[in-house]
Every structure is written in C-alpha cells, then in structure tokens.
Design a protein around this motif. Structure first.
Motif, PDB file in Angstrom:
ATOM      1  N   PHE A  23      -3.902 -11.658   3.338  1.00  0.00           N
ATOM      2  CA  PHE A  23      -4.209 -10.277   3.727  1.00  0.00           C
ATOM      3  C   PHE A  23      -4.186 -10.283   5.250  1.00  0.00           C
ATOM      4  O   PHE A  23      -4.750 -11.205   5.856  1.00  0.00           O
TER       5      PHE A  23
ATOM      6  N   ALA B 173     -15.431 -10.883   4.917  1.00  0.00           N
ATOM      7  CA  ALA B 173     -15.280  -9.573   4.282  1.00  0.00           C
ATOM      8  C   ALA B 173     -14.771  -9.775   2.866  1.00  0.00           C
ATOM      9  O   ALA B 173     -14.187 -10.824   2.556  1.00  0.00           O
ATOM     10  N   PHE B 174     -15.019  -8.803   2.049  1.00  0.00           N
ATOM     11  CA  PHE B 174     -14.496  -8.846   0.678  1.00  0.00           C
ATOM     12  C   PHE B 174     -14.267  -7.421   0.213  1.00  0.00           C
ATOM     13  O   PHE B 174     -14.853  -6.469   0.772  1.00  0.00           O
ATOM     14  N   GLY B 175     -13.404  -7.248  -0.774  1.00  0.00           N
ATOM     15  CA  GLY B 175     -13.131  -5.901  -1.269  1.00  0.00           C
ATOM     16  C   GLY B 175     -12.669  -5.959  -2.714  1.00  0.00           C
ATOM     17  O   GLY B 175     -11.981  -6.898  -3.108  1.00  0.00           O
TER      18      GLY B 175
ATOM     19  N   ARG C  70      -3.285   5.763  -3.610  1.00  0.00           N
ATOM     20  CA  ARG C  70      -1.983   5.107  -3.456  1.00  0.00           C
ATOM     21  C   ARG C  70      -0.941   5.874  -4.252  1.00  0.00           C
ATOM     22  O   ARG C  70      -1.218   6.309  -5.378  1.00  0.00           O
TER      23      ARG C  70
ATOM     24  N   PHE D 167      -5.831  -8.842   7.514  1.00  0.00           N
ATOM     25  CA  PHE D 167      -7.091  -8.680   8.252  1.00  0.00           C
ATOM     26  C   PHE D 167      -8.077  -9.819   8.083  1.00  0.00           C
ATOM     27  O   PHE D 167      -9.192  -9.751   8.585  1.00  0.00           O
ATOM     28  N   VAL D 168      -7.700 -10.848   7.317  1.00  0.00           N
ATOM     29  CA  VAL D 168      -8.579 -12.023   7.174  1.00  0.00           C
ATOM     30  C   VAL D 168      -7.769 -13.306   7.360  1.00  0.00           C
ATOM     31  O   VAL D 168      -6.563 -13.341   7.133  1.00  0.00           O
TER      32      VAL D 168
ATOM     33  N   HIS E 161       0.843  -1.190   0.000  1.00  0.00           N
ATOM     34  CA  HIS E 161       0.000   0.000   0.000  1.00  0.00           C
ATOM     35  C   HIS E 161       0.880   1.242   0.000  1.00  0.00           C
ATOM     36  O   HIS E 161       1.161   1.811   1.046  1.00  0.00           O
TER      37      HIS E 161
ATOM     38  N   TRP F 114     -14.613  -0.869   8.018  1.00  0.00           N
ATOM     39  CA  TRP F 114     -15.137  -1.929   8.900  1.00  0.00           C
ATOM     40  C   TRP F 114     -14.838  -1.614  10.347  1.00  0.00           C
ATOM     41  O   TRP F 114     -15.658  -1.838  11.222  1.00  0.00           O
TER      42      TRP F 114
ATOM     43  N   SER G 254     -11.229  -0.766   3.494  1.00  0.00           N
ATOM     44  CA  SER G 254     -11.386  -1.646   4.657  1.00  0.00           C
ATOM     45  C   SER G 254     -11.391  -0.928   6.018  1.00  0.00           C
ATOM     46  O   SER G 254     -12.021  -1.440   6.958  1.00  0.00           O
TER      47      SER G 254
ATOM     48  N   GLY H 192     -10.538  -9.460  -3.294  1.00  0.00           N
ATOM     49  CA  GLY H 192      -9.925 -10.105  -2.139  1.00  0.00           C
ATOM     50  C   GLY H 192     -11.015 -10.391  -1.130  1.00  0.00           C
ATOM     51  O   GLY H 192     -11.999  -9.658  -1.056  1.00  0.00           O
ATOM     52  N   ALA H 193     -10.849 -11.452  -0.342  1.00  0.00           N
ATOM     53  CA  ALA H 193     -11.911 -11.818   0.601  1.00  0.00           C
ATOM     54  C   ALA H 193     -11.334 -12.710   1.689  1.00  0.00           C
ATOM     55  O   ALA H 193     -10.160 -13.090   1.651  1.00  0.00           O
ATOM     56  N   GLY H 194     -12.174 -13.044   2.670  1.00  0.00           N
ATOM     57  CA  GLY H 194     -11.734 -13.964   3.712  1.00  0.00           C
ATOM     58  C   GLY H 194     -12.611 -13.847   4.943  1.00  0.00           C
ATOM     59  O   GLY H 194     -13.580 -13.080   4.960  1.00  0.00           O
TER      60      GLY H 194
ATOM     61  N   ASP I 101     -15.853  -2.376  -0.211  1.00  0.00           N
ATOM     62  CA  ASP I 101     -15.662  -3.507   0.691  1.00  0.00           C
ATOM     63  C   ASP I 101     -17.031  -3.955   1.189  1.00  0.00           C
ATOM     64  O   ASP I 101     -17.977  -3.164   1.205  1.00  0.00           O
TER      65      ASP I 101
ATOM     66  N   HIS J 174      -7.248   1.888   1.176  1.00  0.00           N
ATOM     67  CA  HIS J 174      -8.321   0.944   0.832  1.00  0.00           C
ATOM     68  C   HIS J 174      -9.578   1.324   1.630  1.00  0.00           C
ATOM     69  O   HIS J 174      -9.527   2.202   2.499  1.00  0.00           O
TER      70      HIS J 174
ATOM     71  N   GLN K 201     -13.003   1.727  -4.555  1.00  0.00           N
ATOM     72  CA  GLN K 201     -13.190   0.358  -4.097  1.00  0.00           C
ATOM     73  C   GLN K 201     -14.546   0.232  -3.435  1.00  0.00           C
ATOM     74  O   GLN K 201     -15.174   1.226  -3.060  1.00  0.00           O
TER      75      GLN K 201
HETATM   76  N1  DAH Z   1      -8.375  -4.049   1.254  1.00  0.00           N
HETATM   77  C1  DAH Z   1      -7.705  -4.910   0.309  1.00  0.00           C
HETATM   78  C2  DAH Z   1      -6.881  -4.070  -0.654  1.00  0.00           C
HETATM   79  O1  DAH Z   1      -7.199  -2.965  -0.928  1.00  0.00           O
HETATM   80  C3  DAH Z   1      -8.691  -5.727  -0.472  1.00  0.00           C
HETATM   81  C4  DAH Z   1      -9.394  -6.723   0.420  1.00  0.00           C
HETATM   82  C5  DAH Z   1      -8.908  -7.939   0.618  1.00  0.00           C
HETATM   83  C6  DAH Z   1     -10.561  -6.342   1.027  1.00  0.00           C
HETATM   84  C7  DAH Z   1      -9.558  -8.880   1.411  1.00  0.00           C
HETATM   85  C8  DAH Z   1     -11.232  -7.247   1.851  1.00  0.00           C
HETATM   86  C9  DAH Z   1     -10.723  -8.512   2.013  1.00  0.00           C
HETATM   87  O2  DAH Z   1     -12.362  -6.947   2.457  1.00  0.00           O
HETATM   88  O3  DAH Z   1     -11.391  -9.411   2.810  1.00  0.00           O
HETATM   89  O4  DAH Z   1      -5.914  -4.521  -1.162  1.00  0.00           O
END
Ligand code: DAH
Length: 379
Positions: free
Chosen positions: A281, A347-349, A227, A283-284, A187, A206, A203, A324-326, A243, A201, A241
């Motif tokens: 990632f 979560a996903f983004g 960025r 956070f997941v 980042h 959350w 995120s 991205g997710a998890g 999320d 991002h 983005q």
């Molecule tokens: N925040 C991440 C990024 O910008 C993308 C991401 C990945 C968001 C996994 C999520 C996640 O919510 O679960 O690179």
C-alpha cells in the motif's frame, strides 16, 4: 337548571346501555296502550319480530316492515293521519310517534346485541395480550460499528470523522500515491471534478487529523466510501470502512501486531489465529494484510461435517483476508509536516460489510442498502 327541566322524567333506559331495552321494551309498550290500543297492538307485533330477529339481515327486514320509508306499516299509518277526524288524528299521531321511537330504539338495541353475540362466537378473548408495536433497531452495520468503536475506545482510540467528498490530494497525493501510479487503478474513483472526488477509502482522515493535531495520536476513522465498481453479490459502489492510526515515538510492528491480535480475538473469538502477509500500500512501509483463520471451517479449509467438502468461504485456504495495515510511510509524515526521524506510527483499515458477511453468513452485499425489514430484523 338541567335537573329541574328533567325532573320526573325517567326514560327507564339510557343510550349508554341500549341492550337493556331488550328486556323492558314491553313496559314502554304498556304506556302506549291507553293512548291508542290499535297502534299498541301493531307495535307489539312488530316489536316481537324485531326483538326476535336471528341475524342482522333479518333485523333489517323487520325494521323496514315497521318503519321503512315507503312500505313501513307505521310510516304508512302516519301518512293516513290527514284523513282522520281531528280528535283521533291527535291521539293517533302521538301514539304513532311514540311507537316509532320505541321501535327504532328497540332495533338499535337488538343490533348491538347481535354484534356482541357474533363477537363472542368468534371467540373474543380479552385475556389475549395486545399487539406489540414493531420497534426498530440499529442497522446491522451500525451495530458492527458500535462494537468496533467500543473495542478501540477501550484501547485508547477516539473517533475522527472526515468528509466523504474529498480532494484528490487527500485521498491520494498526501497518502503517497505517486501521480499516474497504478495503485490508483485499484481505487475506481468517482470524480466530482478534476480535483474533487468521492473518497475511495477512510485513510484520508489520517492526513486531515495529522495536519490538525500534534502527536501522540490514537484515532479511528469510521465512515462510508465510494468506488465505481461493477455491482454484484460482493461488490457495491458504496460501502463502509474503518481505519485506525497510532502515532508516537518508537512505534513498531510488534505494537501493530498486538493491537491487531486483540482486535481479531475480540471480533472473531478467542481461538482465532492471525497472520501478517506482506503487501503493497503506498501509505505504509512495510505494508501487510492480516488474515484470520477461517471462521467457517476453523482454518482447515475443509468442512468436516459435510464429508470434508472444500470450504467455499476461504476457498479451501483456511485463511480470510480481513484488513490492510502497516507502519506509516515517512512520505506521509512529510506531507503533513511531521518529522519522520522523530515520529513513527502504524495504521490499519478494514471493510465493515465484509465483517458482517463473514460473521452472519450473509451472501449478498446489496442487502445492506435495500432497507428490507425482513433482512434487517434478523440482527
Ligand atoms: N485504505 C486501504 C484501502 O481501502 C486499506 C488500508 C490498508 C488501510 C493499509 C490502512 C492500511 O490503514 O494501513 O484499500
């Protein structure tokens, strides 16, 4: 009162319809005749020339010959008046002034008639529809946001917005980026000051939402992120983005998968295939990247209609990374004061520009911010 003052006066022609003077100017001329035969005769000649002018330039010349400031015949005759005996002076003066008025009205009428004729020759067609004013529209990224928000609204999610200028703690720390961890390097960050930055991002939303509310939560976080990238055809230093976050008891990878499949089919079409690939990632845990079968080559990696040439969009792999997710990392729950033994979540983004570029075959990310209507009005 007005009626009384104007009683008996009939100009025979009103300014509202000057063209009609062309037909009846001789009638006004005949009223000049008894006053001064010479002036009447000269006016008749000049009148013929004016009424017969074939184009605006000829008309200007004819008008100048009669009424031109220096060389106009009537103007000069007016100049001669002081040399005449008193009696003639009076009638000639009146006659000349009448003639002047008549000829300039005639000139105006003729000019209008010439203009109308020119319009008709140019094919003035009053049945042609008018020009439509150009109406703006929603920016293509706004349209994609609307579509996504609509979709997630249908799945029970509501929108949470959070600041673009963010604390390091929210962008990284509470999202389980250890200090000096290389995950931060992915980042490239614009720092405003030591602890303040432009969010990299969506995120961090959350963390803010979870600190503010109690589970269960079902939220989406749309917005702009920054960025410090080297700008090129596929990288910009600002983009968008969205999320998503779902927190409840007993949330599993199966829930995540079914939500993401619903999302992918809605966005990329019912026949699209998906796969989850493990990836890190902070956070997941577990973390995954979702790929969809390539929307250009249908997943074969080859372009059948172009002699099985390698598909340049998926680079021959047949797959496109779209998000991205998890499952939310227990440390993130701890950071916001949720008990990770009690609460679970996914979560996903994903990036919005990428969705638009894939869907419409847009080759250049900078187009989104240039505000060139030739680009924008295509969507
Ligand atoms: N925040 C991440 C990024 O910008 C993308 C991401 C990945 C968001 C996994 C999520 C996640 O919510 O679960 O690179």
């Amino acid at each position: 009162m007005t009626d009384l003052l104007l009683a008996g006066i009939d100009p025979g022609w009103s300014k509202a319809d000057p063209a009609s003077l062309l037909e009846d100017w001789r009638e006004r001329l005949s009223r000049l005749e008894p006053l001064d035969a010479e002036v009447a005769a000269a006016t008749a000649t000049h009148g013929e020339v004016i009424a017969g002018a074939g184009d605006p330039a000829a008309l200007t010349l004819a008008h100048a010959a009669a009424l031109g400031r220096e060389r106009g015949a009537l103007t000069r005759a007016l100049g001669e008046l002081p040399n005449l005996p008193l009696e003639r002076r009076k009638t000639r003066g009146r006659a000349l002034n009448e003639a002047k008025r008549l000829l300039s009205d005639l000139e105006a009428a003729k000019r209008l008639a010439l203009e109308r004729a020119a319009e008709n020759r140019a094919g003035l067609d009053v049945t042609i529809p008018g020009r439509r004013p150009w109406v703006g529209r929603r920016h293509v990224l706004g349209q994609i946001f609307d579509e996504l928000l609509d979709l997630f609204h249908g799945l029970g999610y509501s929108v949470y917005t959070s600041p673009e200028i963010e604390h390091d703690e929210y962008n990284f720390g509470k999202l389980n980026f250890p200090p000096d961890h290389p995950a931060r390097d992915a980042h490239d960050t614009y720092f405003v000051s030591d602890q303040i930055l432009l969010r990299t991002h969506t995120s961090p939303g959350w963390v803010r939402a979870m600190e503010e509310r109690r589970p269960p939560l079902r939220l989406v976080f749309p917005g702009r992120v920054y960025r410090a990238e080297q700008v090129d055809a596929s990288h910009m230093d600002q983009f968008h983005q969205i999320d998503g976050l779902y927190v409840d008891r007993d949330v599993s990878m199966a829930d995540l998968k079914s939500t993401l499949n619903t999302f992918a089919r809605s966005l990329y079409g019912g026949s699209v295939r998906t796969r989850l690939v493990p990836i890190y990632f902070p956070f997941v845990e577990p973390g995954a990247q979702m790929d969809v079968s390539c929307v250009i080559c249908g997943g074969s990696g080859r372009l059948e209609r172009e002699g099985r040439r390698r598909c340049s969009v998926c680079k021959g792999s047949g797959w496109l990374e779209v998000l991205g997710a998890g499952l939310v990392h227990p440390n993130v729950f701890r950071a916001v004061g949720y008990d990770p033994e009690q609460w679970t979540g996914f979560a996903f983004g994903m990036g919005i520009e990428r969705i638009a570029m894939l869907r419409y075959g847009i080759p250049e990310i900078r187009l989104f911010l240039e505000n060139d209507v030739r680009f924008l009005r295509q969507f």
